[in-house]
Design an enzyme around this catalytic site. Structure first.
Site: not given
Ligand SMILES: O=C(O)c1cc(=O)[nH]c(=O)n1[C@@H]1O[C@H](COP(=O)(O)O)[C@@H](O)[C@H]1O
Length: 278
Positions: A97
């Protein structure tokens, strides 16, 4: 000629389906995996996830923060995880990011998408908050190097909706403006190099993110699994563009632990393939 990121992503999606496994070594997961709260622990965690992912999914997404917290040793661990993943034929999306003013963004391009860089990934996540135009240097460099980017458009977290669905001076929405500006130069019939992050938890209509805007845009969709979206949301949320979507899950896969993770990945990957009718 360098193969484009869009073509490489298309091949990965067609071969393995949409599941993208997040490599997020949360402190609590290091504990349950029996690993130390240190760079050795996150390295081992990452390498084990890569091992399980190889041949089962096409794309992994290491979350940089969990490595960064151990300073230079953490970054060295991240380098090893990236290298192992790429050597195993996985596409690596660095979830860093990044995003700054134009001149500084050059440094981020050097770090994350420059071939031969210690932290070379296949794609990097970018924040457009300093203006999509400020990201141009990274977008241009990505295209030239066969790399990709995913620009945050409508993120999965509820706190973001007010900002990202806000109305712009032309009566549209911020997320749609980001989408239009970021992907403008990528027009064509095949998947482009410039992707967008659109959470699987969001109602795209409220952000003006219509199918027309997204036909050939790679979409990184976190929010599946721990944040509540289910594989069926791949089609209910993304409809006609579902085949261009990376369904990203981290904790829901990683909680299976070192012994269960390969099976969890296989079952989850199969479930997404079924939803797509593959
Ligand atoms: O850019 C990302 O990956 C991201 C964007 C977003 O809108 N929401 C989001 O959750 N993420 C990332 O996606 C992952 C979600 O993790 P879980 O919720 O464990 O599946 C994390 O590493 C967040 O930083």
């Amino acid at each position: 000629m360098t193969e484009s990121f869009g073509a490489r992503l298309r091949a990965a999606l067609d071969e393995h389906g949409p599941l993208c496994v997040g490599i997020d070594p949360h402190a609590s997961l290091l504990d349950t995996w029996g690993l130390g709260q240190d760079a050795v622990g996150v390295r081992e965690f990452g390498l084990r996830v890569v091992d399980a992912a190889a041949g089962r999914v096409g794309v992994v997404k290491p979350q940089v923060s969990f490595f960064e917290r151990f300073g230079s040793r953490g970054f060295a661990a991240l380098e090893d995880v990236f290298a192992a993943a790429r050597a195993a034929g996985l596409l690596v999306v660095a979830d860093a990011k990044r995003g700054d003013i134009g001149s500084t963004n050059e440094g981020y391009a050097d770090a994350w998408i420059e071939p031969g860089s210690p932290l070379e990934a296949d794609a990097v996540t970018l924040s457009p908050y300093l203006g999509v135009g400020a990201l141009d240097v990274v977008l241009t460099r990505a295209r030239a190097a066969g790399k990709g980017v995913f620009v945050l458009a409508a993120t999965s977290n509820p706190e973001a909706a007010a900002l990202q669905s806000a109305t712009t001076s032309d009566g549209g929405h911020v997320a749609a403006m980001v989408a239009r500006q970021a992907t403008a130069a990528d027009a064509g019939d095949a998947l482009g190099a410039i992707g967008l992050v659109i959470g699987a938890t969001v109602d795209r209509a409220a952000f003006g993110l219509d199918d027309d805007l997204l036909r050939t845009v790679p979409v990184l969709a976190p929010g599946f699994g721990a944040q509540g979206a289910t594989p069926d949301d791949l089609t209910t949320r993304f409809g006609t563009i579902a085949r261009n979507v990376l369904a990203s899950e981290s904790r829901s896969i990683l909680r299976a632990g070192p012994d269960g993770i390969a099976v969890r990945m296989e079952e989850t990957a199969r479930r997404y393939q079924e939803v797509l009718g593959a």
